[in-house]
Design a protein around this motif. Structure first.
Motif, PDB file in Angstrom:
ATOM      1  N   LEU A 113      31.154  40.591  32.090  1.00 15.85           N
ATOM      2  CA  LEU A 113      32.328  39.821  31.659  1.00 15.85           C
ATOM      3  C   LEU A 113      32.672  40.139  30.210  1.00 15.85           C
ATOM      4  N   MET A 114      31.658  40.252  29.367  1.00 14.77           N
ATOM      5  CA  MET A 114      31.893  40.549  27.956  1.00 14.77           C
ATOM      6  C   MET A 114      32.518  41.927  27.778  1.00 14.77           C
ATOM      7  N   ASP A 115      32.216  42.836  28.702  1.00 17.51           N
ATOM      8  CA  ASP A 115      32.754  44.198  28.605  1.00 17.51           C
ATOM      9  C   ASP A 115      34.254  44.261  28.863  1.00 17.51           C
ATOM     10  N   VAL A 116      34.794  43.283  29.597  1.00 18.56           N
ATOM     11  CA  VAL A 116      36.205  43.357  29.982  1.00 18.56           C
ATOM     12  C   VAL A 116      37.077  42.307  29.303  1.00 18.56           C
ATOM     13  N   LEU A 208      43.763  32.230  28.109  1.00 18.52           N
ATOM     14  CA  LEU A 208      43.361  31.753  29.430  1.00 18.52           C
ATOM     15  C   LEU A 208      44.149  32.475  30.512  1.00 18.52           C
ATOM     16  N   ALA A 209      45.443  32.661  30.268  1.00 17.97           N
ATOM     17  CA  ALA A 209      46.283  33.379  31.232  1.00 17.97           C
ATOM     18  C   ALA A 209      45.851  34.832  31.371  1.00 17.97           C
ATOM     19  N   THR A 210      45.635  35.505  30.248  1.00 12.81           N
ATOM     20  CA  THR A 210      45.274  36.921  30.323  1.00 12.81           C
ATOM     21  C   THR A 210      43.882  37.120  30.933  1.00 12.81           C
ATOM     22  N   SER A 211      42.986  36.137  30.761  1.00 13.36           N
ATOM     23  CA  SER A 211      41.675  36.260  31.410  1.00 13.36           C
ATOM     24  C   SER A 211      41.828  36.215  32.924  1.00 13.36           C
ATOM     25  N   PHE A 212      42.676  35.316  33.418  1.00 15.03           N
ATOM     26  CA  PHE A 212      42.924  35.242  34.852  1.00 15.03           C
ATOM     27  C   PHE A 212      43.607  36.511  35.354  1.00 15.03           C
ATOM     28  N   GLU A 213      44.535  37.032  34.566  1.00 15.59           N
ATOM     29  CA  GLU A 213      45.243  38.253  34.974  1.00 15.59           C
ATOM     30  C   GLU A 213      44.285  39.436  35.048  1.00 15.59           C
ATOM     31  N   LYS A 214      43.331  39.487  34.142  1.00 17.16           N
ATOM     32  CA  LYS A 214      42.329  40.552  34.207  1.00 17.16           C
ATOM     33  C   LYS A 214      41.460  40.414  35.454  1.00 17.16           C
ATOM     34  N   LEU A 215      41.087  39.183  35.774  1.00 18.24           N
ATOM     35  CA  LEU A 215      40.287  38.965  36.976  1.00 18.24           C
ATOM     36  C   LEU A 215      41.054  39.375  38.225  1.00 18.24           C
ATOM     37  N   GLN A 229      31.644  37.275  42.657  1.00 18.14           N
ATOM     38  CA  GLN A 229      31.104  35.951  42.354  1.00 18.14           C
ATOM     39  C   GLN A 229      32.095  35.100  41.577  1.00 18.14           C
ATOM     40  N   ILE A 230      32.613  35.623  40.470  1.00 14.53           N
ATOM     41  CA  ILE A 230      33.496  34.809  39.652  1.00 14.53           C
ATOM     42  C   ILE A 230      34.842  34.607  40.331  1.00 14.53           C
ATOM     43  N   LEU A 231      35.294  35.591  41.113  1.00 13.29           N
ATOM     44  CA  LEU A 231      36.567  35.413  41.807  1.00 13.29           C
ATOM     45  C   LEU A 231      36.455  34.366  42.900  1.00 13.29           C
ATOM     46  N   SER A 232      35.261  34.224  43.471  1.00 14.22           N
ATOM     47  CA  SER A 232      35.086  33.195  44.494  1.00 14.22           C
ATOM     48  C   SER A 232      35.207  31.804  43.909  1.00 14.22           C
ATOM     49  N   THR A 233      34.943  31.661  42.613  1.00 16.41           N
ATOM     50  CA  THR A 233      35.069  30.363  41.954  1.00 16.41           C
ATOM     51  C   THR A 233      36.357  30.261  41.143  1.00 16.41           C
ATOM     52  N   ALA A 241      47.284  31.947  36.229  1.00 14.91           N
ATOM     53  CA  ALA A 241      47.758  32.533  34.977  1.00 14.91           C
ATOM     54  C   ALA A 241      49.200  32.137  34.719  1.00 14.91           C
ATOM     55  N   GLN A 242      50.023  32.158  35.766  1.00 15.35           N
ATOM     56  CA  GLN A 242      51.428  31.786  35.611  1.00 15.35           C
ATOM     57  C   GLN A 242      51.560  30.316  35.232  1.00 15.35           C
ATOM     58  N   ARG A 243      50.716  29.479  35.778  1.00 15.89           N
ATOM     59  CA  ARG A 243      50.737  28.053  35.432  1.00 15.89           C
ATOM     60  C   ARG A 243      50.434  27.857  33.952  1.00 15.89           C
ATOM     61  N   VAL A 244      49.494  28.617  33.429  1.00 17.03           N
ATOM     62  CA  VAL A 244      49.161  28.532  32.008  1.00 17.03           C
ATOM     63  C   VAL A 244      50.347  28.977  31.164  1.00 17.03           C
ATOM     64  N   ARG A 245      50.987  30.078  31.560  1.00 15.46           N
ATOM     65  CA  ARG A 245      52.137  30.591  30.806  1.00 15.46           C
ATOM     66  C   ARG A 245      53.288  29.586  30.824  1.00 15.46           C
TER      67      ARG A 245
END
Length: 255
Positions: A113-116, A208-215, A229-233, A241-245
Motif C-alpha cells: 500500500l505504501m508503494d502506491v 481520500l478520493a484519489t486513494s479510492f481511484e487508485k484502488l 483483500q483491501i478491495l473486498s473491504t 471517490a465520486q461521493r468524496v469529490r
C-alpha cells in the motif's frame, strides 16, 4: 447469575449427559455465545490485542530504522492519539496492498500500500480504517468472530475431518483482522470519518478520493491477490471517490 446461565446453556446443548461426559468444545461454544452477547469495548480491545500480537509474530514487521517505518512515523507524527484512542503503528513488509486498524488502537500498513499511495493518501486510508474503530464497527466484527467461533466449536465436537479443521481454527481471531467485512452503511461512516479527519487536520480531502481511484485502477491492473483483500473491504471504489469529490465541492474544497 452468569454461572447459572452458562449451566443452563450447557444443559440445553447436551441434555441427559452427565457433566463428566460434556464435550469441552460444546461448553466453549456456549461460553463464546455468551461472551459475544455481553462483550464490552474493554474486552474487545483485550481480545484484539492478543490477536494483533499473533499477526505481528507471523508477518515481517519493519524495524524502526527501516525506510518504510521511518516514512510512516513521519506521516503519523501528529496522530498518535485519534478520537481519544491511543494509536500504535507498524509496517508489514508484505507486498499486499492493504491496511487495517483494530479495536485496541493498532494500525498495520502493508508495504504494498505504501508503494502506491502518497503520504496524504495513506493518511486517508488509515483515517478510514481508524473510523471503523471509532464508530465501533470493529467491536461488532469481534462479536461476529466470537459467534463464528461458537459455531466452529460446536462443529469441532463432531468426529471427522470437519471437526479437526474446526479445532485448528479455534481461538484464532487474527484471521479476520486484515479482512473484516463491513456493511455499506459502515463503510460510508468510515469514509465520512476519514474525510472529517483530513479536513480537521488541514489535509487535502481529495486524498481520500484519489486513494479510492487508485484502488479501482489497481483492481483492473492485473495485480490479482495483492489488492483483493483491501478491495473486498472497500467495494465500489469509483462511486465512493465520486461521493468524496461531490462533498468536497459542496464544502468549497474542490472545483
Amino acid at each position: 447469575m452468569k454461572r447459572t446461565i452458562i449451566l443452563l446453556l450447557i444443559g440445553f446443548i447436551g441434555p441427559l449427559v452427565c457433566p463428566a461426559q460434556v464435550n469441552p468444545n460444546l461448553i466453549q461454544a456456549g461460553l463464546d455465545a455468551i461472551t459475544a452477547a455481553t462483550l464490552t469495548d474493554a474486552q474487545v480491545a483485550a481480545y484484539t490485542r492478543q490477536a494483533v500480537q499473533q499477526m505481528d509474530a507471523k508477518n515481517p514487521v519493519a524495524s524502526s530504522s527501516d525506510p518504510y517505518a521511518q516514512r510512516l512515523s513521519r506521516i503519523v507524527s501528529r496522530h498518535h492519539t485519534v478520537g481519544g484512542l491511543p494509536i500504535n503503528y507498524k509496517v508489514y513488509k508484505v507486498a499486499d496492498v492493504n491496511a487495517f486498524a483494530t479495536a485496541d488502537g493498532s494500525v498495520r500498513v502493508f508495504k504494498g500500500l505504501m508503494d502506491v499511495m502518497t503520504d496524504n493518501e495513506l493518511l486517508a486510508v488509515m483515517g478510514h480504517e481508524i473510523g471503523h474503530v471509532i464508530e465501533h464497527h470493529s467491536r461488532d466484527a469481534m462479536k461476529s468472530a466470537l459467534r463464528r467461533s461458537a459455531v466452529r466449536n460446536a462443529a469441532a465436537s463432531q468426529s471427522g475431518a470437519l471437526g479437526k479443521l474446526s479445532r485448528s481454527q479455534l481461538g484464532d481471531l487474527a484471521d479476520y483482522l486484515a479482512g473484516a467485512s463491513f456493511s455499506r452503511k459502515q463503510e460510508t461512516e468510515a469514509d465520512d470519518y476519514s474525510y472529517s479527519f483530513l479536513k480537521r487536520n488541514g489535509y487535502n480531502v481529495l486524498a481520500l478520493a484519489t486513494s479510492f481511484e487508485k484502488l479501482a485502477k489497481l483492481s483492473g491492473g492485473g495485480k490479482g491477490g495483492q489488492v483483493t483483500q483491501i478491495l473486498s473491504t472497500h467495494p465500489d471504489s469509483k462511486a465512493r471517490a465520486q461521493r468524496v469529490r461531490d462533498r468536497a465541492r459542496k464544502d468549497g474544497l474542490a472545483r
